[in-house]
Scaffold this active site. Structure first.
Site, PDB file in Angstrom:
ATOM      1  N   SER A 191       0.879  -1.161  -0.018  1.00  0.00           N
ATOM      2  CA  SER A 191      -0.010  -0.001   0.068  1.00  0.00           C
ATOM      3  C   SER A 191       0.914   1.343   0.137  1.00  0.00           C
ATOM      4  CB  SER A 191      -0.847   0.118   1.413  1.00  0.00           C
ATOM      5  OG  SER A 191      -0.196   0.108   2.306  1.00  0.00           O
ATOM      6  N   LYS A 192       0.216   2.425  -0.005  1.00  0.00           N
ATOM      7  CA  LYS A 192       0.921   3.656   0.139  1.00  0.00           C
ATOM      8  C   LYS A 192       1.934   3.830   1.446  1.00  0.00           C
ATOM      9  CE  LYS A 192       0.308   7.148  -2.464  1.00  0.00           C
ATOM     10  NZ  LYS A 192       1.345   6.726  -3.666  1.00  0.00           N
ATOM     11  N   ARG A 193       1.719   3.272   2.214  1.00  0.00           N
ATOM     12  CA  ARG A 193       2.535   3.026   3.425  1.00  0.00           C
ATOM     13  C   ARG A 193       4.049   2.610   2.774  1.00  0.00           C
ATOM     14  NH1 ARG A 193       1.989  -0.856   6.717  1.00  0.00           N
ATOM     15  NH2 ARG A 193       0.156  -1.740   5.819  1.00  0.00           N
TER      16      ARG A 193
ATOM     17  N   GLY B 273       5.613   2.974   0.035  1.00  0.00           N
ATOM     18  CA  GLY B 273       6.238   3.965  -0.868  1.00  0.00           C
ATOM     19  C   GLY B 273       5.067   4.118  -1.976  1.00  0.00           C
TER      20      GLY B 273
END
Ligand code: GLU
Length: 487
Positions: A250-252, A254
């Site tokens: 996920s966005k977490r 990167g």
């Protein structure tokens, strides 16, 4: 299993334009494309745009653009589901007529109350079948009152639904866990389930290769195929892509969209190689595979069941390998848009391409992404460089000896008739000795004065590319700076 495949192989990539394609979407596209190319089949592009509320502006263009950037050209399409609504309506009508579906008039409020009740009683979520048994009279009355119904599938109330997954084997769901899902929404748009199977059928899709997250939809699709008496395609659910902490990528973790990787200076050929190894492998060691090799060797047998871990360091390494493999002219050409985009506005534009090529030839060995190049190279393109005067002094040097050394360099270099790396070396090495300075100190001083940094490509080559005039100017500017150095 694949040896039993019957021609023709027809696969599809069926993204919903609800956002920009992320790595998972693109990995699905790539596996479908590789499967099609390996079997000399067809790769079809279908845009599943029936969720009007979630459509994102520009998403379709970005999907097409991403596929083209990676070289995953499609053989048919893009088909847009929003232009095929009559087909889904026809099938929905057929299912209603044949008793496999029913109209449902439940209000959002009733559905919400039902959901709350289910939570309270710890029951599995899902429609409770309230409208399944309405009489014709009740339906007519509800319709007259102006309620636009949805169409729901009549899921069998008992028994099991099984299907074979080419990666995971036989998969069975108890029908009691599957609720009467919606086929057609009240606005006349189909749901994913209906449109997806109608199109897979009409487009003669032989294999559905899609992400694991769709596995729970597949029993619903299997039931629909049964009800319609259609031959289902074969299914293969691809392992999830996980972050280094083993949770879903996920966005977490990167950047997640392919566009971001492109903007960060990754090469499409490196992305293809990297993504192919997210869930598939040739063996337990081969990392570098060209597109042709991937096409040649790709098989469903070598797709793993467990999640594929996304390793950014490996991607950077791989990108570096692909960057070094490019011819010098090609490398320069690919770097140019990044220089154009990221060099300070004070750099003269349009960029001089012959000069760009000289600069990039010094950086090809040392960059991992194209986006790193502008900051590694900015001093080549600026008229004046800005740096802390303290950089000029190495150990064993004070402002006075540095000034002496710079002055001597200006004199000697000012006389130079040829300006290339070896003649510069021929001048500057002996000069270090004459000045009684270690080359480390003297060259460090020259590097700082000409580039404004302590680490840069090899000094003589750098100075050769900068040119005589610019080097002399910068040495003179450094002399001006020296008095400001704090000893
Ligand atoms: N529209 C679905 C998606 O966005 C397609 C899933 C499938 O391949 O069936 O991924």
């Amino acid at each position: 299993m694949e040896s039993e495949l019957k021609a023709p192989i027809r696969v599809r990539f069926a993204p919903s334009p609800t956002g920009y394609p992320h790595l998972g979407n693109i990995r699905t596209a790539l596996f479908n494309w590789l499967f099609a190319r390996h079997h000399k089949g067809k790769f079809i592009l279908r845009i599943e745009d029936t969720d009007v509320a979630r459509r994102v502006e520009g998403a379709v263009e970005t999907i097409l653009d991403s596929l083209l950037w990676l070289g995953l050209e499609w053989d048919e399409g893009p088909y847009l589901q929003s232009q095929r609504l009559h087909l889904y309506l026809d099938v929905s009508t057929r299912l209603l007529e044949e008793g496999h579906a029913y109209t449902c008039y439940c209000s959002p409020e009733r559905l919400e109350t039902m959901r709350q009740e289910q939570i309270k009683r710890k029951q599995p979520p899902g429609y409770d079948g309230h409208c399944r048994h309405l009489t014709q009279g009740e339906k007519t009355r509800l319709e007259k009152s102006g309620i636009a119904p949805v169409v729901r599938f009549k899921t069998p109330l008992a028994g099991e639904t099984s299907f074979h997954d080419l990666i995971r084997g036989q998969i069975t769901f108890k029908n009691i866990t599957l609720s009467d899902f919606i086929l057609l929404k009240s606005d006349g748009y189909p749901t994913y389930h209906l449109a997806n199977i109608v199109d897979d059928h009409l487009m003669n899709i032989s294999h559905v290769l899609r992400a694991d997250e769709w596995l729970s939809s597949t029993p619903l699709h299997a039931l629909l195929y049964q009800a319609l008496d259609w031959q289902p395609p074969q299914f293969a659910h691809l392992p999830m892509i996980l972050g280094p902490d083993k949770s879903k990528l996920s966005k977490r973790h990167g950047a997640t969209t392919l566009t971001e990787y492109r903007e960060q200076g990754y090469l499409p050929e490196a992305m293809v190689n990297f993504l192919a190894l997210l869930g598939w492998s040739l063996d337990d060691k081969t990392e570098l595979l060209s597109r042709d090799q991937l096409v040649e060797h790709f098989s469903l047998e070598r797709i793993g069941k467990s999640g594929a871990i996304f390793n950014r360091t490996k991607l950077e390494w791989m990108n570096g390998v692909y960057l070094r493999r490019l011819g010098a002219a090609e490398f320069a050409q690919r770097a140019t848009p990044f220089l154009d985009r990221d060099l300070p506005s004070s750099a003269r534009r349009p960029l001089d391409l012959a000069y760009v090529r000289q600069v990039t030839s010094l950086l090809q060995e040392r960059s991992r992404t194209l986006a790193e190049i502008p900051q590694l190279a900015d001093f080549f393109f600026l008229d004046a460089i800005d740096y802390d005067a303290g950089l000029l002094l190495g150990k064993e040097m004070n402002a006075e000896s540095a000034a002496n050394a710079l002055q001597a360099a200006v004199t000697e270099l000012g006389r130079a008739r040829t300006w290339d790396a070896s003649s510069l070396e021929g001048i500057l090495r002996p000069l270090a000795a004459t000045l009684n300075l270690s080359t480390r100190n003297f060259f460090g001083l020259l590097r700082a004065a000409t580039t404004g940094r302590t680490a840069a490509p090899p000094l003589f080559q750098t100075m050769a590319v900068l040119g005589q005039q610019k080097c002399l100017q910068r040495l003179a500017a450094a002399l001006q700076k020296l008095p400001a150095v704090q000893q």
